[in-house]
Design a protein around this motif. Structure first.
Motif, PDB file in Angstrom:
ATOM      1  N   TYR A   1      -9.669 -19.819  27.362  1.00  0.00           N
ATOM      2  CA  TYR A   1      -9.435 -20.556  26.113  1.00  0.00           C
ATOM      3  C   TYR A   1      -8.103 -21.306  26.160  1.00  0.00           C
ATOM      4  O   TYR A   1      -8.034 -22.498  25.855  1.00  0.00           O
ATOM      5  CB  TYR A   1      -9.453 -19.583  24.931  1.00  0.00           C
TER       6      TYR A   1
ATOM      7  N   GLU B   1      -8.301 -24.278  28.592  1.00  0.00           N
ATOM      8  CA  GLU B   1      -9.283 -25.338  28.360  1.00  0.00           C
ATOM      9  C   GLU B   1      -9.269 -25.908  26.938  1.00  0.00           C
ATOM     10  O   GLU B   1      -9.965 -26.885  26.679  1.00  0.00           O
ATOM     11  CB  GLU B   1     -10.699 -24.794  28.656  1.00  0.00           C
ATOM     12  N   LYS B   2      -8.500 -25.343  26.030  1.00  0.00           N
ATOM     13  CA  LYS B   2      -8.613 -25.730  24.618  1.00  0.00           C
ATOM     14  C   LYS B   2      -8.168 -27.172  24.359  1.00  0.00           C
ATOM     15  O   LYS B   2      -8.617 -27.797  23.377  1.00  0.00           O
ATOM     16  CB  LYS B   2      -7.814 -24.771  23.752  1.00  0.00           C
TER      17      LYS B   2
ATOM     18  N   GLU C   1      -8.681 -29.765  26.350  1.00  0.00           N
ATOM     19  CA  GLU C   1      -9.546 -30.749  26.995  1.00  0.00           C
ATOM     20  C   GLU C   1     -10.479 -31.388  25.968  1.00  0.00           C
ATOM     21  O   GLU C   1     -10.932 -30.735  25.027  1.00  0.00           O
ATOM     22  CB  GLU C   1     -10.363 -30.096  28.110  1.00  0.00           C
ATOM     23  N   GLU C   2     -10.806 -32.656  26.178  1.00  0.00           N
ATOM     24  CA  GLU C   2     -11.675 -33.362  25.243  1.00  0.00           C
ATOM     25  C   GLU C   2     -13.119 -32.879  25.393  1.00  0.00           C
ATOM     26  O   GLU C   2     -13.656 -32.805  26.501  1.00  0.00           O
ATOM     27  CB  GLU C   2     -11.602 -34.874  25.522  1.00  0.00           C
TER      28      GLU C   2
ATOM     29  N   THR D   1     -14.259 -29.903  24.887  1.00  0.00           N
ATOM     30  CA  THR D   1     -14.358 -28.568  25.476  1.00  0.00           C
ATOM     31  C   THR D   1     -15.246 -27.651  24.640  1.00  0.00           C
ATOM     32  O   THR D   1     -15.216 -27.692  23.401  1.00  0.00           O
ATOM     33  CB  THR D   1     -12.953 -27.941  25.604  1.00  0.00           C
TER      34      THR D   1
ATOM     35  N   THR E   1     -13.766 -23.626  22.056  1.00  0.00           N
ATOM     36  CA  THR E   1     -13.017 -23.938  20.842  1.00  0.00           C
ATOM     37  C   THR E   1     -12.274 -22.743  20.275  1.00  0.00           C
ATOM     38  O   THR E   1     -11.410 -22.903  19.419  1.00  0.00           O
ATOM     39  CB  THR E   1     -13.979 -24.483  19.777  1.00  0.00           C
TER      40      THR E   1
ATOM     41  N   PRO F   1     -15.823 -24.744  32.826  1.00  0.00           N
ATOM     42  CA  PRO F   1     -14.432 -25.204  32.736  1.00  0.00           C
ATOM     43  C   PRO F   1     -14.263 -26.563  33.405  1.00  0.00           C
ATOM     44  O   PRO F   1     -14.970 -26.906  34.354  1.00  0.00           O
ATOM     45  CB  PRO F   1     -13.654 -24.107  33.477  1.00  0.00           C
ATOM     46  N   ALA F   2     -13.288 -27.321  32.907  1.00  0.00           N
ATOM     47  CA  ALA F   2     -13.036 -28.663  33.443  1.00  0.00           C
ATOM     48  C   ALA F   2     -11.762 -28.723  34.264  1.00  0.00           C
ATOM     49  O   ALA F   2     -11.659 -29.542  35.190  1.00  0.00           O
ATOM     50  CB  ALA F   2     -12.963 -29.680  32.301  1.00  0.00           C
ATOM     51  N   THR F   3     -10.785 -27.879  33.979  1.00  0.00           N
ATOM     52  CA  THR F   3      -9.510 -27.921  34.705  1.00  0.00           C
ATOM     53  C   THR F   3      -9.589 -27.092  35.980  1.00  0.00           C
ATOM     54  O   THR F   3     -10.469 -26.238  36.145  1.00  0.00           O
ATOM     55  CB  THR F   3      -8.385 -27.379  33.812  1.00  0.00           C
TER      56      THR F   3
ATOM     57  N   GLY G   1      -8.841 -23.515  35.237  1.00  0.00           N
ATOM     58  CA  GLY G   1     -10.004 -22.919  34.584  1.00  0.00           C
ATOM     59  C   GLY G   1     -11.079 -22.525  35.575  1.00  0.00           C
ATOM     60  O   GLY G   1     -11.714 -21.479  35.459  1.00  0.00           O
TER      61      GLY G   1
END
Length: 469
Positions: free
Chosen positions: A371, A374-375, A377-378, A380, A383, A406-408, A411
């Motif tokens: 969380y 990643e919170k 990130e657009e 995501t 939430t 996850p996007a990062t 993450g």
């Protein structure tokens, strides 16, 4: 050689119960400083055991009692007496007796690898050696003790003697609760299983749109505001998709059968409250109660339209309808496989608790980590920490739906760690649970084999007695 009757342990018990003074003698471990031995011939192999070792062992063992008898009484218990060797002969397996000899030497029993576990346990029972003396390395052959019924919960033929309609209820109880008692009882068991299968299949197929029919709800008036601001009352008729009448009729037949079956069981039960509180009987009751509650609501004039207005009541009725599927658990009454699975889960409680606690710990830890990473990130899906629980559970159980990822870079590293931890959390307890399942299945086979062996011995004994007559 003096040949004795078989069932040596029964003869030994009869002698001890009789308490005849001429059958017993004082036994000492040494005479004039020299050790005393008990000479045995087991299946053609000679053994010499120190009487002192026998007396120091458990006093309830076969040989502990045997050495206390006089020579005349021993002849009645032994299968034969070899006067040339002054040895008492027993027609048993000498290989298995090696473990008995080892017990009197060291106090611990170890199973020979070439001996069948069931046969070995049978030998220990013959020589009256408790299973608690089996070494820890061989303890896996000992069947787990089942929880015995409490004395007040046991039901036998004498339970019905003082009850109203006792004979009828005893016959009915035997018919309903013991399927192996007769062909008719077995046929009733199969019929009950068939009705459960038909009911569950009807419940499933009744939800297919092609097997449903359109049902028109009673018309009702609804206030509508037109675009020009005029308020008018319009009569509306709602349509609902419901089960085909054939499925409804099948359901009613199944409910009627389940109701009759439960009522008969309840009538035959000697203790009503204990019968009603047993888990499988609660399942039987929950399988029929929703139908009668819906029927009661219908008789009271409460239809689906009124239930929609009362959201809580509509929710309750939906839950009652969902409870209909619980009747599939009724198969556990007749399926030995489901019973074995239930016993496996019961024996694996510690492993399941450990797996659950470790899994929940990992879910909270990795959800918190993902969380905060990643919170920002657009778009995501993470939430909140509770929203990340679903992703973490799916990831750690190696299901991986892919609905949240996850996007990062960090993450993804955390997700990889969650996957590896999930594999370890699941793999370690599952191997123990599988091992418990194998042990439960072996215990069932051993119990069945011992039961068959006892029946065979009983038939052989009856045949010998008939031959002597």
């Amino acid at each position: 050689m003096t040949v004795a009757e078989r069932r040596n342990y029964q003869i030994l018990d009869d002698i001890f119960r009789s308490g005849a003074s001429d059958c017993f003698q004082q036994v000492s471990s040494a005479d004039n400083g020299s050790p005393q031995f008990l000479k045995l011939n087991i299946g053609g192999t000679s053994f010499m055991i120190l009487i002192d070792a026998i007396l120091r062992a458990d006093t309830t063992t076969f040989l502990s009692r045997f050495v206390q008898l006089t020579h005349t009484a021993r002849l009645k218990v032994a299968d034969a007496y070899i006067s040339a060797d002054d040895a008492y002969y027993f027609q048993r397996s000498p290989t298995s007796f090696e473990a008995v000899f080892q017990y009197y030497a060291t106090g611990v029993v170890h199973r020979p690898s070439e001996i069948c576990p069931a046969s070995f346990l049978s030998e220990l029972d013959f020589w009256r050696i408790s299973h608690q003396h089996v070494g820890s390395c061989c303890a896996d052959i000992i069947p787990q003790k089942r929880e015995e019924e409490k004395e007040e919960e046991k039901v036998d033929d004498t339970t019905f003697d003082k009850l109203m309609c006792g004979k009828l209820r005893r016959r009915m109880w035997t018919f309903l609760e013991r399927p192996g008692s007769s062909m008719q009882a077995k046929a009733f068991e199969l019929s009950s299983t068939l009705f459960v299968a038909i009911s569950v299949m009807g419940l499933s197929f009744g939800t297919i749109p092609d097997f449903q029919v359109t049902h028109l709800m009673p018309p009702h008036n609804e206030t509508v505001v037109l675009p020009n601001g005029t308020v008018t009352v319009v009569q509306k008729v709602e349509q609902m998709r419901v089960e085909h009448p054939a499925f409804v009729f099948t359901e009613r037949i199944c409910i009627a059968f389940f109701t009759v079956e439960y009522c008969l069981r309840f009538f035959a039960a000697p203790r009503k409250l204990r019968f009603a509180l047993k888990p499988l009987n609660l399942v039987d009751l929950l399988a029929i109660v929703p139908f009668y509650l819906e029927l009661l609501l219908t008789l009271c004039g409460v239809d689906d339209r009124k239930l929609r207005d009362l959201r809580w009541a509509f929710l309750v009725v939906r839950i009652l309808r969902v409870l209909r599927v619980i009747r599939i658990i009724k198969l556990g009454r007749f399926s030995s496989g489901l019973q074995t699975f239930g016993m496996t889960l019961q024996r694996s409680q510690k492993q399941l608790q450990m797996m659950t606690i470790v899994l929940l710990t990992g879910v909270v830890f990795f959800s918190t980590m993902i969380y905060f990473l990643e919170k920002d990130e657009e778009g995501t899906p993470f939430t909140s920490i509770p929203a990340a629980y679903w992703w973490c559970i799916v990831t750690m159980t190696t299901v991986g739906y892919g609905d949240a990822v996850p996007a990062t870079t960090m993450g993804k590293i955390i997700a990889s760690a969650a996957i590896m931890c999930g594999v370890l959390v699941l793999a370690l307890p599952i191997t123990i649970i599988v091992d418990n399942f194998i042990k439960v299945a072996q215990d069932e086979q051993q119990a069945e084999q011992q039961k068959n062996d006892q029946q065979s011995e009983q038939l052989a004994l009856e045949a010998m007695l008939n031959a002597h007559d």
